[in-house]
Scaffold this motif. Structure first.
Motif, PDB file in Angstrom:
ATOM      1  N   MET A   1       8.398  28.508  21.066  1.00 39.55           N
ATOM      2  CA  MET A   1       6.900  27.775  20.978  1.00 39.55           C
ATOM      3  C   MET A   1       7.139  26.492  21.527  1.00 39.55           C
ATOM      4  SD  MET A   1       4.442  27.290  18.186  1.00 39.55           S
ATOM      5  CE  MET A   1       2.639  26.764  18.386  1.00 39.55           C
ATOM      6  N   ASP A   2       7.428  25.972  22.786  1.00 36.34           N
ATOM      7  CA  ASP A   2       7.698  24.663  23.386  1.00 36.34           C
ATOM      8  C   ASP A   2       6.395  23.759  23.669  1.00 36.34           C
ATOM      9  OD1 ASP A   2      10.284  25.340  23.156  1.00 36.34           O
ATOM     10  OD2 ASP A   2      10.599  26.064  25.008  1.00 36.34           O
ATOM     11  N   ILE A   3       6.341  22.901  22.898  1.00 39.10           N
ATOM     12  CA  ILE A   3       5.234  21.703  23.115  1.00 39.10           C
ATOM     13  C   ILE A   3       5.778  20.535  23.637  1.00 39.10           C
ATOM     14  CG2 ILE A   3       3.336  20.731  22.132  1.00 39.10           C
ATOM     15  CD1 ILE A   3       3.125  22.913  20.315  1.00 39.10           C
ATOM     16  N   GLN A   4       5.155  20.140  24.786  1.00 40.74           N
ATOM     17  CA  GLN A   4       5.700  18.919  25.120  1.00 40.74           C
ATOM     18  C   GLN A   4       4.724  17.876  25.516  1.00 40.74           C
ATOM     19  OE1 GLN A   4       7.455  20.148  29.129  1.00 40.74           O
ATOM     20  NE2 GLN A   4       9.313  21.307  28.024  1.00 40.74           N
ATOM     21  N   GLY A   5       5.148  16.730  25.349  1.00 39.22           N
ATOM     22  CA  GLY A   5       4.176  15.605  25.429  1.00 39.22           C
ATOM     23  C   GLY A   5       4.487  14.247  24.503  1.00 39.22           C
ATOM     24  N   ALA A   6       3.701  13.427  24.601  1.00 39.05           N
ATOM     25  CA  ALA A   6       3.996  12.147  23.774  1.00 39.05           C
ATOM     26  C   ALA A   6       3.871  12.290  22.378  1.00 39.05           C
ATOM     27  CB  ALA A   6       3.367  11.162  24.470  1.00 39.05           C
ATOM     28  N   GLY A   7       2.840  13.436  22.183  1.00 43.27           N
ATOM     29  CA  GLY A   7       2.779  13.528  20.651  1.00 43.27           C
ATOM     30  C   GLY A   7       3.500  14.135  19.871  1.00 43.27           C
ATOM     31  N   THR A   8       4.563  15.009  20.469  1.00 38.67           N
ATOM     32  CA  THR A   8       5.562  15.899  19.754  1.00 38.67           C
ATOM     33  C   THR A   8       6.677  15.156  18.833  1.00 38.67           C
ATOM     34  OG1 THR A   8       6.752  16.352  21.744  1.00 38.67           O
ATOM     35  CG2 THR A   8       5.157  17.780  21.094  1.00 38.67           C
ATOM     36  N   SER A   9       6.922  13.981  19.471  1.00 36.90           N
ATOM     37  CA  SER A   9       8.069  12.871  18.959  1.00 36.90           C
ATOM     38  C   SER A   9       9.265  13.939  18.526  1.00 36.90           C
ATOM     39  CB  SER A   9       7.549  12.264  17.763  1.00 36.90           C
ATOM     40  OG  SER A   9       7.148  13.101  16.743  1.00 36.90           O
ATOM     41  N   GLY A  10       9.744  14.839  19.456  1.00 38.99           N
ATOM     42  CA  GLY A  10      11.048  15.496  19.075  1.00 38.99           C
ATOM     43  C   GLY A  10      10.887  16.759  18.180  1.00 38.99           C
ATOM     44  N   THR A  11       9.762  17.084  17.803  1.00 32.30           N
ATOM     45  CA  THR A  11       9.586  18.272  17.040  1.00 32.30           C
ATOM     46  C   THR A  11      10.154  19.476  17.657  1.00 32.30           C
ATOM     47  OG1 THR A  11       7.749  17.020  15.995  1.00 32.30           O
ATOM     48  CG2 THR A  11       8.014  19.260  15.279  1.00 32.30           C
ATOM     49  N   SER A  12      10.846  20.288  16.946  1.00 30.61           N
ATOM     50  CA  SER A  12      11.287  21.280  17.506  1.00 30.61           C
ATOM     51  C   SER A  12      10.189  22.540  17.553  1.00 30.61           C
ATOM     52  CB  SER A  12      12.645  22.021  17.074  1.00 30.61           C
ATOM     53  OG  SER A  12      12.376  22.399  15.657  1.00 30.61           O
ATOM     54  N   GLY A  13      10.525  23.611  18.117  1.00 33.40           N
ATOM     55  CA  GLY A  13       9.476  24.843  18.016  1.00 33.40           C
ATOM     56  C   GLY A  13       9.578  25.277  16.949  1.00 33.40           C
ATOM     57  N   ALA A  14      10.936  25.402  16.062  1.00 37.55           N
ATOM     58  CA  ALA A  14      11.091  26.054  14.984  1.00 37.55           C
ATOM     59  C   ALA A  14      10.527  25.381  13.785  1.00 37.55           C
ATOM     60  CB  ALA A  14      12.783  26.262  14.508  1.00 37.55           C
ATOM     61  N   ALA A  15      10.407  24.201  13.793  1.00 36.26           N
ATOM     62  CA  ALA A  15       9.865  23.338  12.793  1.00 36.26           C
ATOM     63  C   ALA A  15       8.170  23.554  12.799  1.00 36.26           C
ATOM     64  CB  ALA A  15       9.956  22.010  12.756  1.00 36.26           C
ATOM     65  N   LEU A  16       7.654  23.789  13.852  1.00 43.27           N
ATOM     66  CA  LEU A  16       6.198  23.913  14.208  1.00 43.27           C
ATOM     67  C   LEU A  16       5.929  25.431  13.847  1.00 43.27           C
ATOM     68  CD1 LEU A  16       5.342  22.330  17.712  1.00 43.27           C
ATOM     69  CD2 LEU A  16       4.933  21.542  15.489  1.00 43.27           C
ATOM     70  N   ASP A  17       6.960  26.495  14.061  1.00 47.10           N
ATOM     71  CA  ASP A  17       6.580  27.503  13.440  1.00 47.10           C
ATOM     72  C   ASP A  17       6.592  27.665  12.008  1.00 47.10           C
ATOM     73  OD1 ASP A  17       6.406  28.758  16.131  1.00 47.10           O
ATOM     74  OD2 ASP A  17       8.623  29.389  16.025  1.00 47.10           O
ATOM     75  N   ILE A  18       7.391  26.967  11.196  1.00 41.98           N
ATOM     76  CA  ILE A  18       7.732  26.936   9.802  1.00 41.98           C
ATOM     77  C   ILE A  18       6.397  26.421   9.252  1.00 41.98           C
ATOM     78  CG2 ILE A  18       8.605  25.851   7.918  1.00 41.98           C
ATOM     79  CD1 ILE A  18      11.361  26.170   9.455  1.00 41.98           C
ATOM     80  N   LYS A  19       5.701  25.447   9.950  1.00 41.83           N
ATOM     81  CA  LYS A  19       4.550  24.493   9.617  1.00 41.83           C
ATOM     82  C   LYS A  19       3.418  25.530   9.627  1.00 41.83           C
ATOM     83  CE  LYS A  19       2.335  21.028   7.815  1.00 41.83           C
ATOM     84  NZ  LYS A  19       2.745  20.811   6.555  1.00 41.83           N
ATOM     85  N   ALA A  20       3.262  26.189  10.708  1.00 38.20           N
ATOM     86  CA  ALA A  20       2.332  27.166  11.039  1.00 38.20           C
ATOM     87  C   ALA A  20       2.441  28.406   9.883  1.00 38.20           C
ATOM     88  CB  ALA A  20       2.372  27.909  12.326  1.00 38.20           C
ATOM     89  N   LEU A  21       3.544  28.654   9.385  1.00 37.76           N
ATOM     90  CA  LEU A  21       3.605  29.824   8.368  1.00 37.76           C
ATOM     91  C   LEU A  21       3.227  29.407   7.008  1.00 37.76           C
ATOM     92  CD1 LEU A  21       7.089  31.514   9.294  1.00 37.76           C
ATOM     93  CD2 LEU A  21       4.740  32.655   9.532  1.00 37.76           C
ATOM     94  N   GLN A  22       3.445  28.036   6.730  1.00 32.06           N
ATOM     95  CA  GLN A  22       3.362  27.577   5.491  1.00 32.06           C
ATOM     96  C   GLN A  22       1.595  27.229   5.306  1.00 32.06           C
ATOM     97  OE1 GLN A  22       5.465  23.885   5.892  1.00 32.06           O
ATOM     98  NE2 GLN A  22       7.144  24.509   4.651  1.00 32.06           N
ATOM     99  N   LEU A  23       1.261  26.707   6.447  1.00 32.93           N
ATOM    100  CA  LEU A  23      -0.517  26.567   6.550  1.00 32.93           C
ATOM    101  C   LEU A  23      -1.069  27.985   6.017  1.00 32.93           C
ATOM    102  CD1 LEU A  23      -0.811  24.141   9.386  1.00 32.93           C
ATOM    103  CD2 LEU A  23      -1.234  23.764   6.951  1.00 32.93           C
ATOM    104  N   ALA A  24      -0.568  29.020   6.963  1.00 31.29           N
ATOM    105  CA  ALA A  24      -0.939  30.515   6.855  1.00 31.29           C
ATOM    106  C   ALA A  24      -0.997  30.743   5.204  1.00 31.29           C
ATOM    107  CB  ALA A  24      -0.577  31.302   7.667  1.00 31.29           C
TER     108      ALA A  24
END
Length: 62
Positions: free
Chosen positions: A1-24
């Protein structure tokens, strides 16, 4: 999962996946607690009739 843009500030796709799983998981826990509260509330409903003699005489002969 690659999200690009100024708002991501270097957050990796794996970190976003983990956060999504934690929220779920958190959402499932909230829904589970709500379900248990609903079941507990339903268990407190009195099971007796307003008319105590209702059903005391049952005709079993046809």
């Amino acid at each position: 999962m690659d999200i690009q843009g100024a708002g991501t500030s270097g957050t990796s796709g794996a970190a976003l996946d983990i956060k999504a799983l934690q929220l779920a998981k958190s959402q499932q826990e909230v829904e589970g607690k709500a379900t248990l509260q609903l079941l507990d509330a339903a268990a407190d409903v009195p099971k007796t009739s307003a008319n105590g003699t209702l059903g005391s005489n049952v005709d079993t002969f046809v």
